[in-house]
Design a protein around this motif. Structure first.
Motif, PDB file in Angstrom:
ATOM      1  N   ASP A  66     -16.850 -32.799 -61.051  1.00  0.00           N
ATOM      2  CA  ASP A  66     -18.107 -32.057 -61.081  1.00  0.00           C
ATOM      3  C   ASP A  66     -18.472 -31.561 -59.687  1.00  0.00           C
ATOM      4  O   ASP A  66     -18.936 -30.437 -59.522  1.00  0.00           O
ATOM      5  CB  ASP A  66     -19.243 -32.917 -61.637  1.00  0.00           C
ATOM      6  N   ARG A  67     -18.266 -32.405 -58.686  1.00  0.00           N
ATOM      7  CA  ARG A  67     -18.580 -32.027 -57.314  1.00  0.00           C
ATOM      8  C   ARG A  67     -17.673 -30.872 -56.858  1.00  0.00           C
ATOM      9  O   ARG A  67     -18.129 -29.924 -56.228  1.00  0.00           O
ATOM     10  CB  ARG A  67     -18.410 -33.235 -56.395  1.00  0.00           C
ATOM     11  N   ASP A  68     -16.379 -30.934 -57.210  1.00  0.00           N
ATOM     12  CA  ASP A  68     -15.449 -29.869 -56.845  1.00  0.00           C
ATOM     13  C   ASP A  68     -15.833 -28.557 -57.515  1.00  0.00           C
ATOM     14  O   ASP A  68     -15.782 -27.494 -56.897  1.00  0.00           O
ATOM     15  CB  ASP A  68     -14.015 -30.248 -57.224  1.00  0.00           C
ATOM     16  N   LEU A  69     -16.210 -28.615 -58.803  1.00  0.00           N
ATOM     17  CA  LEU A  69     -16.615 -27.403 -59.502  1.00  0.00           C
ATOM     18  C   LEU A  69     -17.871 -26.800 -58.884  1.00  0.00           C
ATOM     19  O   LEU A  69     -17.990 -25.584 -58.765  1.00  0.00           O
ATOM     20  CB  LEU A  69     -16.856 -27.702 -60.982  1.00  0.00           C
ATOM     21  N   ALA A  70     -18.801 -27.648 -58.479  1.00  0.00           N
ATOM     22  CA  ALA A  70     -20.027 -27.148 -57.855  1.00  0.00           C
ATOM     23  C   ALA A  70     -19.714 -26.478 -56.524  1.00  0.00           C
ATOM     24  O   ALA A  70     -20.283 -25.426 -56.197  1.00  0.00           O
ATOM     25  CB  ALA A  70     -21.024 -28.287 -57.656  1.00  0.00           C
ATOM     26  N   GLU A  71     -18.798 -27.049 -55.745  1.00  0.00           N
ATOM     27  CA  GLU A  71     -18.420 -26.442 -54.471  1.00  0.00           C
ATOM     28  C   GLU A  71     -17.729 -25.107 -54.685  1.00  0.00           C
ATOM     29  O   GLU A  71     -17.979 -24.142 -53.963  1.00  0.00           O
ATOM     30  CB  GLU A  71     -17.518 -27.386 -53.687  1.00  0.00           C
ATOM     31  N   LYS A  72     -16.858 -25.022 -55.691  1.00  0.00           N
ATOM     32  CA  LYS A  72     -16.176 -23.755 -55.973  1.00  0.00           C
ATOM     33  C   LYS A  72     -17.174 -22.703 -56.437  1.00  0.00           C
ATOM     34  O   LYS A  72     -17.064 -21.537 -56.081  1.00  0.00           O
ATOM     35  CB  LYS A  72     -15.097 -23.966 -57.035  1.00  0.00           C
ATOM     36  N   ALA A  73     -18.138 -23.116 -57.258  1.00  0.00           N
ATOM     37  CA  ALA A  73     -19.134 -22.167 -57.746  1.00  0.00           C
ATOM     38  C   ALA A  73     -19.983 -21.646 -56.597  1.00  0.00           C
ATOM     39  O   ALA A  73     -20.327 -20.464 -56.545  1.00  0.00           O
ATOM     40  CB  ALA A  73     -20.006 -22.814 -58.807  1.00  0.00           C
ATOM     41  N   ASP A  74     -20.323 -22.518 -55.652  1.00  0.00           N
ATOM     42  CA  ASP A  74     -21.100 -22.085 -54.494  1.00  0.00           C
ATOM     43  C   ASP A  74     -20.300 -21.109 -53.646  1.00  0.00           C
ATOM     44  O   ASP A  74     -20.847 -20.136 -53.121  1.00  0.00           O
ATOM     45  CB  ASP A  74     -21.523 -23.284 -53.638  1.00  0.00           C
ATOM     46  N   ALA A  75     -19.002 -21.356 -53.488  1.00  0.00           N
ATOM     47  CA  ALA A  75     -18.173 -20.479 -52.667  1.00  0.00           C
ATOM     48  C   ALA A  75     -17.980 -19.120 -53.334  1.00  0.00           C
ATOM     49  O   ALA A  75     -17.903 -18.089 -52.661  1.00  0.00           O
ATOM     50  CB  ALA A  75     -16.822 -21.130 -52.403  1.00  0.00           C
ATOM     51  N   GLN A  76     -17.914 -19.084 -54.663  1.00  0.00           N
ATOM     52  CA  GLN A  76     -17.677 -17.837 -55.363  1.00  0.00           C
ATOM     53  C   GLN A  76     -18.949 -17.014 -55.525  1.00  0.00           C
ATOM     54  O   GLN A  76     -18.881 -15.810 -55.750  1.00  0.00           O
ATOM     55  CB  GLN A  76     -17.067 -18.112 -56.734  1.00  0.00           C
ATOM     56  N   ALA A  77     -20.084 -17.638 -55.451  1.00  0.00           N
ATOM     57  CA  ALA A  77     -21.348 -16.932 -55.631  1.00  0.00           C
ATOM     58  C   ALA A  77     -21.830 -16.398 -54.293  1.00  0.00           C
ATOM     59  O   ALA A  77     -22.889 -16.751 -53.809  1.00  0.00           O
ATOM     60  CB  ALA A  77     -22.382 -17.840 -56.270  1.00  0.00           C
ATOM     61  N   GLY A  78     -21.028 -15.535 -53.689  1.00  0.00           N
ATOM     62  CA  GLY A  78     -21.401 -14.968 -52.394  1.00  0.00           C
ATOM     63  C   GLY A  78     -22.430 -13.863 -52.569  1.00  0.00           C
ATOM     64  O   GLY A  78     -22.602 -13.276 -53.632  1.00  0.00           O
ATOM     65  N   TYR A  79     -23.118 -13.554 -51.496  1.00  0.00           N
ATOM     66  CA  TYR A  79     -24.117 -12.496 -51.526  1.00  0.00           C
ATOM     67  C   TYR A  79     -23.442 -11.166 -51.266  1.00  0.00           C
ATOM     68  O   TYR A  79     -22.592 -11.033 -50.402  1.00  0.00           O
ATOM     69  CB  TYR A  79     -25.190 -12.751 -50.470  1.00  0.00           C
ATOM     70  N   GLN A  80     -23.850 -10.141 -52.018  1.00  0.00           N
ATOM     71  CA  GLN A  80     -23.347  -8.797 -51.801  1.00  0.00           C
ATOM     72  C   GLN A  80     -24.471  -7.987 -51.186  1.00  0.00           C
ATOM     73  O   GLN A  80     -25.627  -8.123 -51.579  1.00  0.00           O
ATOM     74  CB  GLN A  80     -22.885  -8.177 -53.112  1.00  0.00           C
ATOM     75  N   PRO A  81     -24.136  -7.134 -50.223  1.00  0.00           N
ATOM     76  CA  PRO A  81     -25.195  -6.352 -49.593  1.00  0.00           C
ATOM     77  C   PRO A  81     -25.792  -5.352 -50.583  1.00  0.00           C
ATOM     78  O   PRO A  81     -25.136  -4.894 -51.513  1.00  0.00           O
ATOM     79  CB  PRO A  81     -24.477  -5.648 -48.445  1.00  0.00           C
ATOM     80  N   LEU A  82     -27.060  -5.040 -50.372  1.00  0.00           N
ATOM     81  CA  LEU A  82     -27.736  -4.070 -51.213  1.00  0.00           C
ATOM     82  C   LEU A  82     -27.248  -2.673 -50.859  1.00  0.00           C
ATOM     83  O   LEU A  82     -26.945  -2.384 -49.693  1.00  0.00           O
ATOM     84  CB  LEU A  82     -29.245  -4.157 -51.011  1.00  0.00           C
ATOM     85  N   PRO A  83     -27.164  -1.760 -51.836  1.00  0.00           N
ATOM     86  CA  PRO A  83     -26.774  -0.386 -51.498  1.00  0.00           C
ATOM     87  C   PRO A  83     -27.891   0.284 -50.706  1.00  0.00           C
ATOM     88  O   PRO A  83     -29.057  -0.102 -50.808  1.00  0.00           O
ATOM     89  CB  PRO A  83     -26.570   0.264 -52.870  1.00  0.00           C
ATOM     90  N   PRO A  84     -27.545   1.279 -49.898  1.00  0.00           N
ATOM     91  CA  PRO A  84     -28.592   1.981 -49.135  1.00  0.00           C
ATOM     92  C   PRO A  84     -29.597   2.619 -50.088  1.00  0.00           C
ATOM     93  O   PRO A  84     -29.275   2.957 -51.219  1.00  0.00           O
ATOM     94  CB  PRO A  84     -27.827   3.040 -48.344  1.00  0.00           C
ATOM     95  N   GLN A  85     -30.834   2.782 -49.592  1.00  0.00           N
ATOM     96  CA  GLN A  85     -31.874   3.367 -50.436  1.00  0.00           C
ATOM     97  C   GLN A  85     -31.510   4.796 -50.787  1.00  0.00           C
ATOM     98  O   GLN A  85     -31.026   5.560 -49.952  1.00  0.00           O
ATOM     99  CB  GLN A  85     -33.214   3.354 -49.718  1.00  0.00           C
ATOM    100  N   GLY A  86     -31.730   5.148 -52.029  1.00  0.00           N
ATOM    101  CA  GLY A  86     -31.452   6.502 -52.490  1.00  0.00           C
ATOM    102  C   GLY A  86     -30.006   6.688 -52.934  1.00  0.00           C
ATOM    103  O   GLY A  86     -29.668   7.719 -53.478  1.00  0.00           O
ATOM    104  N   ALA A  87     -29.147   5.734 -52.691  1.00  0.00           N
ATOM    105  CA  ALA A  87     -27.750   5.870 -53.098  1.00  0.00           C
ATOM    106  C   ALA A  87     -27.605   5.488 -54.565  1.00  0.00           C
ATOM    107  O   ALA A  87     -28.303   4.624 -55.069  1.00  0.00           O
ATOM    108  CB  ALA A  87     -26.859   4.983 -52.241  1.00  0.00           C
TER     109      ALA A  87
END
Length: 112
Positions: A66-87
């Protein structure tokens, strides 16, 4: 001498209700010996100890998984930058993997 206190006060150890006392344990041991016999009790205790060890190891491995799965889920749930306004947001389409020709395993062995 009209007091309600006894002349000799005995201090007793008050146990909570339902607590095991030494004579309870002695009776339990005698009953177990009579039921199972003295020869089978060590084997039963040994097998109980093995079972508890196995259960402990399995629960520890489940917690580690369970601990390993939680660590993998945290690593895979990275933040993606927001697109520029108006794009315009990009739309991704699903592309199926290329189809592999179906090869008969028996024919493949004969060809080699």
């Amino acid at each position: 001498m009209g007091s309600d206190t006894p002349l000799l006060s005995h201090k007793r150890l008050e146990l909570p209700m339902g607590a095991l006392k030494p004579w309870h344990i002695a009776i339990l041991v005698v009953v177990l010996i009579l039921l199972f016999g003295a020869k089978r009790l060590p084997d039963a205790a040994r097998s109980l100890g093995r079972s508890l060890r196995i259960i402990k190891a399995e629960t520890k491995s489940l917690q580690d998984d369970d601990r390993d799965l939680a660590e993998k889920a945290d690593a895979q749930a990275g933040y993606q930058p927001l697109p520029p306004q108006g794009a315009q947001p990009q739309q991704t389409t699903y592309q199926a993997p290329p189809q592999q020709p179906v090869v008969d395993p028996v024919q493949r062995v004969r060809d080699n």
